[in-house]
Structures are given as C-alpha cells and as structure tokens.
Design a protein around this motif. Structure first.
Motif, PDB file in Angstrom:
ATOM      1  N   ASP A   1      -4.117  -5.727   0.292  1.00 31.05           N
ATOM      2  CA  ASP A   1      -4.506  -6.671  -0.743  1.00 31.05           C
ATOM      3  C   ASP A   1      -3.255  -7.082  -1.518  1.00 31.05           C
ATOM      4  OD1 ASP A   1      -4.616  -5.051  -3.582  1.00 31.05           O
ATOM      5  OD2 ASP A   1      -5.083  -3.770  -1.871  1.00 31.05           O
ATOM      6  N   ARG A   2      -3.338  -8.158  -2.248  1.00 28.94           N
ATOM      7  CA  ARG A   2      -2.179  -8.738  -2.942  1.00 28.94           C
ATOM      8  C   ARG A   2      -1.528  -7.759  -3.920  1.00 28.94           C
ATOM      9  NH1 ARG A   2       0.181 -13.489  -3.884  1.00 28.94           N
ATOM     10  NH2 ARG A   2       0.927 -13.963  -5.978  1.00 28.94           N
TER      11      ARG A   2
ATOM     12  N   ARG B   1       3.308  -4.490  -5.186  1.00 27.09           N
ATOM     13  CA  ARG B   1       3.484  -3.444  -6.199  1.00 27.09           C
ATOM     14  C   ARG B   1       4.957  -3.177  -6.498  1.00 27.09           C
ATOM     15  NH1 ARG B   1      -0.519   0.794  -5.204  1.00 27.09           N
ATOM     16  NH2 ARG B   1      -1.782  -0.654  -6.363  1.00 27.09           N
ATOM     17  N   ASN B   2       5.817  -3.243  -5.482  1.00 27.19           N
ATOM     18  CA  ASN B   2       7.243  -2.968  -5.704  1.00 27.19           C
ATOM     19  C   ASN B   2       7.943  -4.071  -6.489  1.00 27.19           C
ATOM     20  OD1 ASN B   2       7.069  -4.820  -3.618  1.00 27.19           O
ATOM     21  ND2 ASN B   2       8.878  -4.064  -2.576  1.00 27.19           N
ATOM     22  N   GLU B   3       7.283  -5.198  -6.705  1.00 27.01           N
ATOM     23  CA  GLU B   3       7.866  -6.308  -7.459  1.00 27.01           C
ATOM     24  C   GLU B   3       7.471  -6.283  -8.934  1.00 27.01           C
ATOM     25  OE1 GLU B   3       6.673  -9.867  -5.427  1.00 27.01           O
ATOM     26  OE2 GLU B   3       7.420  -9.129  -3.512  1.00 27.01           O
ATOM     27  N   GLN B   4       6.607  -5.343  -9.322  1.00 29.30           N
ATOM     28  CA  GLN B   4       6.154  -5.275 -10.706  1.00 29.30           C
ATOM     29  C   GLN B   4       7.251  -4.725 -11.613  1.00 29.30           C
ATOM     30  OE1 GLN B   4       2.194  -3.236  -9.539  1.00 29.30           O
ATOM     31  NE2 GLN B   4       1.896  -4.148 -11.563  1.00 29.30           N
ATOM     32  N   LEU B   5       7.287  -5.207 -12.847  1.00 32.52           N
ATOM     33  CA  LEU B   5       8.254  -4.710 -13.827  1.00 32.52           C
ATOM     34  C   LEU B   5       7.809  -3.375 -14.411  1.00 32.52           C
ATOM     35  CD1 LEU B   5       9.091  -7.980 -15.789  1.00 32.52           C
ATOM     36  CD2 LEU B   5      10.444  -6.858 -14.018  1.00 32.52           C
ATOM     37  N   PHE B   6       6.500  -3.198 -14.569  1.00 31.85           N
ATOM     38  CA  PHE B   6       5.957  -1.989 -15.188  1.00 31.85           C
ATOM     39  C   PHE B   6       5.058  -1.259 -14.207  1.00 31.85           C
ATOM     40  CE2 PHE B   6       6.463  -5.080 -18.677  1.00 31.85           C
ATOM     41  CZ  PHE B   6       7.386  -4.394 -19.438  1.00 31.85           C
ATOM     42  N   SER B   7       4.977   0.056 -14.372  1.00 37.13           N
ATOM     43  CA  SER B   7       4.045   0.831 -13.552  1.00 37.13           C
ATOM     44  C   SER B   7       2.621   0.545 -14.037  1.00 37.13           C
ATOM     45  CB  SER B   7       4.338   2.320 -13.677  1.00 37.13           C
ATOM     46  OG  SER B   7       3.987   2.782 -14.973  1.00 37.13           O
ATOM     47  N   ILE B   8       1.655   0.974 -13.274  1.00 40.96           N
ATOM     48  CA  ILE B   8       0.263   0.761 -13.660  1.00 40.96           C
ATOM     49  C   ILE B   8      -0.027   1.478 -14.973  1.00 40.96           C
ATOM     50  CG2 ILE B   8      -2.132   1.232 -13.007  1.00 40.96           C
ATOM     51  CD1 ILE B   8      -1.239   0.778 -10.080  1.00 40.96           C
ATOM     52  N   GLY B   9       0.502   2.679 -15.141  1.00 39.17           N
ATOM     53  CA  GLY B   9       0.309   3.432 -16.378  1.00 39.17           C
ATOM     54  C   GLY B   9       0.924   2.737 -17.575  1.00 39.17           C
ATOM     55  N   GLU B  10       2.112   2.175 -17.379  1.00 42.96           N
ATOM     56  CA  GLU B  10       2.769   1.442 -18.472  1.00 42.96           C
ATOM     57  C   GLU B  10       1.971   0.203 -18.856  1.00 42.96           C
ATOM     58  OE1 GLU B  10       7.465   2.539 -17.680  1.00 42.96           O
ATOM     59  OE2 GLU B  10       6.519   0.962 -16.481  1.00 42.96           O
ATOM     60  N   GLU B  11       1.451  -0.510 -17.851  1.00 39.18           N
ATOM     61  CA  GLU B  11       0.638  -1.692 -18.136  1.00 39.18           C
ATOM     62  C   GLU B  11      -0.611  -1.312 -18.936  1.00 39.18           C
ATOM     63  OE1 GLU B  11      -0.349  -3.809 -14.585  1.00 39.18           O
ATOM     64  OE2 GLU B  11       1.700  -4.511 -14.272  1.00 39.18           O
ATOM     65  N   ARG B  12      -1.238  -0.205 -18.543  1.00 36.91           N
ATOM     66  CA  ARG B  12      -2.433   0.244 -19.271  1.00 36.91           C
ATOM     67  C   ARG B  12      -2.089   0.594 -20.715  1.00 36.91           C
ATOM     68  NH1 ARG B  12      -4.340   3.766 -14.392  1.00 36.91           N
ATOM     69  NH2 ARG B  12      -5.564   2.239 -13.272  1.00 36.91           N
ATOM     70  N   ALA B  13      -0.956   1.269 -20.917  1.00 41.55           N
ATOM     71  CA  ALA B  13      -0.554   1.659 -22.274  1.00 41.55           C
ATOM     72  C   ALA B  13      -0.291   0.429 -23.141  1.00 41.55           C
ATOM     73  CB  ALA B  13       0.689   2.545 -22.218  1.00 41.55           C
ATOM     74  N   ILE B  14       0.377  -0.566 -22.582  1.00 40.81           N
ATOM     75  CA  ILE B  14       0.648  -1.800 -23.322  1.00 40.81           C
ATOM     76  C   ILE B  14      -0.659  -2.510 -23.659  1.00 40.81           C
ATOM     77  CG2 ILE B  14       1.689  -4.103 -23.148  1.00 40.81           C
ATOM     78  CD1 ILE B  14       3.895  -2.740 -21.398  1.00 40.81           C
TER      79      ILE B  14
END
Length: 90
Positions: free
Chosen positions: A48-49, A54-67
């Motif tokens: 899936d997209r 995923r390797n192109e994201q600036l933040f990890s999934i956890g960081e995105e959730r925290a923000i």
C-alpha cells in the motif's frame, strides 16, 4: 487519482484471501478496484502507498501521533496551533 479507496482494496484483498477459488476478476468488479492491482497485492508483489513510502517520511509514526495529540490537546483547550507553532513543536 484512483477512483477507489484503500479501504475498498483492503476489503477486496480480504475477500480474495478468504475465498481463493473465486476469480480475481469477479472480486475486483465486486469491489470496483483494478484487477491487476488486486492481483499484485494478493500475491505480495505491491505494497500500500503508506508502506511503500515509509522511508520518505520526515517523522516516525510515533512522532506523528505525538504531534497530532499535542495539536488536539491545544485545540481542545481553546488554543488552536498556528503553522509557526506547529513547526516549533515538530
């Protein structure tokens, strides 16, 4: 832009795995998704997209959730974040 959603495709994949004897073409028509996309996903040839990029994201999934949680808390308290505030938090 595709005329189907990731949810439709995921449901079609579940259906195809649950009933492997049903032709992919029939399942694709039922869920209104491209047959080749469905076939490749079922065979594990495509991701899936979100997973593929995923390797192109600036933040990890956890960081995105925290923000997002911080932004939601601030908005609930009556202090919606401005773009500058959001950049500082990030």
């Amino acid at each position: 832009m595709p005329k189907y959603t990731e949810k439709q495709l995921q449901e079609a994949i579940k259906h195809a795995r649950r009933e492997p004897d049903v032709p992919t073409r029939r399942i694709a028509e039922l869920y209104e998704v491209p047959r080749n996309t469905l076939r490749r996903r079922v065979l594990g040839q495509n991701q899936d997209r979100a997973t593929a990029h995923r390797n192109e994201q600036l933040f990890s999934i956890g960081e995105e959730r925290a923000i997002a949680e911080c932004a939601g808390t601030m908005a609930d308290a009556g202090f919606p974040l401005t773009p500058d505030m959001l950049r500082q938090i990030a």
